[in-house]
Design an enzyme around this catalytic site. Structure first.
Site, mmCIF file in Angstrom:
data_model
loop_
_atom_site.group_PDB
_atom_site.id
_atom_site.type_symbol
_atom_site.label_atom_id
_atom_site.label_comp_id
_atom_site.label_asym_id
_atom_site.label_seq_id
_atom_site.Cartn_x
_atom_site.Cartn_y
_atom_site.Cartn_z
ATOM 1 N N LYS A 121 -46.297 29.058 72.216
ATOM 2 C CA LYS A 121 -47.100 30.282 72.361
ATOM 3 C C LYS A 121 -46.992 30.870 73.773
ATOM 4 C CE LYS A 121 -51.132 28.565 71.249
ATOM 5 N NZ LYS A 121 -50.694 27.144 71.115
ATOM 6 N N ARG A 181 -60.489 29.664 69.061
ATOM 7 C CA ARG A 181 -60.000 28.351 68.622
ATOM 8 C C ARG A 181 -60.668 27.905 67.328
ATOM 9 N NH1 ARG A 181 -57.164 25.239 72.436
ATOM 10 N NH2 ARG A 181 -57.218 26.052 74.561
ATOM 11 N N ARG A 207 -40.770 15.499 76.862
ATOM 12 C CA ARG A 207 -40.902 16.101 78.189
ATOM 13 C C ARG A 207 -40.982 15.036 79.267
ATOM 14 N NH1 ARG A 207 -45.864 20.219 77.232
ATOM 15 N NH2 ARG A 207 -44.819 21.846 76.028
ATOM 16 N N ARG A 258 -46.348 12.812 81.063
ATOM 17 C CA ARG A 258 -47.766 13.134 81.242
ATOM 18 C C ARG A 258 -48.569 12.555 80.082
ATOM 19 N NH1 ARG A 258 -48.647 19.363 81.647
ATOM 20 N NH2 ARG A 258 -47.882 19.080 79.545
ATOM 21 N N ARG A 309 -54.094 15.860 69.210
ATOM 22 C CA ARG A 309 -54.286 17.304 69.430
ATOM 23 C C ARG A 309 -53.890 18.108 68.188
ATOM 24 N NH1 ARG A 309 -51.148 18.862 74.659
ATOM 25 N NH2 ARG A 309 -52.216 20.868 74.357
#
Length: 212
Positions: A13, A88, A123, A156, A167
């Site tokens: 996004k 949200r 990542r 991370r 999530r």
């Protein structure tokens, strides 16, 4: 153009918001940015939000919505805006409606959960210079070492597979019902996220053309 961006965390996004902002000359704003700006400007609602954040508490919807309303009424958003990360939930969408904010289009970027887990868990971030690599899409020249400063790359906590899955579950339970909410209003547009950013951008611009 007044636009809402929907999509699971890691769907891209933020990247597409930048492309849309560039093309249409409208600001892309996230809830976090709006909150930080209100706190920096010492607005009454900003100070209220800061008091919750300083205690480590979540800022209540009523405060967040008030701050967003102030921001959307400012000169910065005269020509339109892109809302990334708000609403949200259904109650937040209803509150946005109650503000009288007319939304032209709600763009949902769809990416399979498995692909998102692969994207995010791959990542690697350099804690020294902040550079980001990806073990598949942008691998460092030397495994585990930052190309820019030779710092040691780390994963991370937010990108750990178990965190990503958690999530995603939250997104599916709380945010995804917004697709049906906006579909009933006739302004939902769904774009399938592609492997290449530019291919997704092309589909996004094609989808938004009818709202220009």
């Amino acid at each position: 153009m007044k636009l809402i961006l929907l999509g699971a965390p890691g769907a891209g996004k933020g990247t597409q918001a930048e492309k849309i902002s560039e093309k249409y000359g409208i600001p892309s704003v996230s809830t976090g940015e709006i909150l930080r700006a209100a706190i920096k400007d010492n607005t009454a609602l900003g100070l209220e939000a800061k008091s919750y954040m300083d205690r480590g508490d979540l800022v209540p919807d009523a405060t967040v919505i008030g701050i967003i309303k102030e921001y959307l009424s400012s000169d910065k958003c005269k020509k339109g805006f892109i809302l990334d990360g708000f609403p949200r939930s259904i109650p937040q969408a209803e509150a946005l409606d109650a503000m009288g904010v007319a939304i032209d289009a709600v763009l949902d970027i769809e990416v399979e959960d498995a692909k998102i887990v692969e994207r995010m868990s791959g990542r690697r971030v350099c804690p020294v210079c902040g550079a980001t690599h990806h073990i598949v899409y942008n691998p460092p020249k030397t495994e585990g070492v930052c190309d820019k400063c030779n710092g040691e790359l780390v994963i991370r906590k937010d990108d750990a597979p178990e965190t990503v899955l958690s999530r995603l579950e939250t997104y599916h339970n709380i945010t995804e019902p917004l697709k049906d909410y906006y579909s009933k209003r006739g302004n939902l547009v769904i774009v399938e996220g592609q492997e290449k950013v530019e291919d997704t951008t092309k589909l996004v611009f094609e989808a938004l053309r009818r709202f220009e």
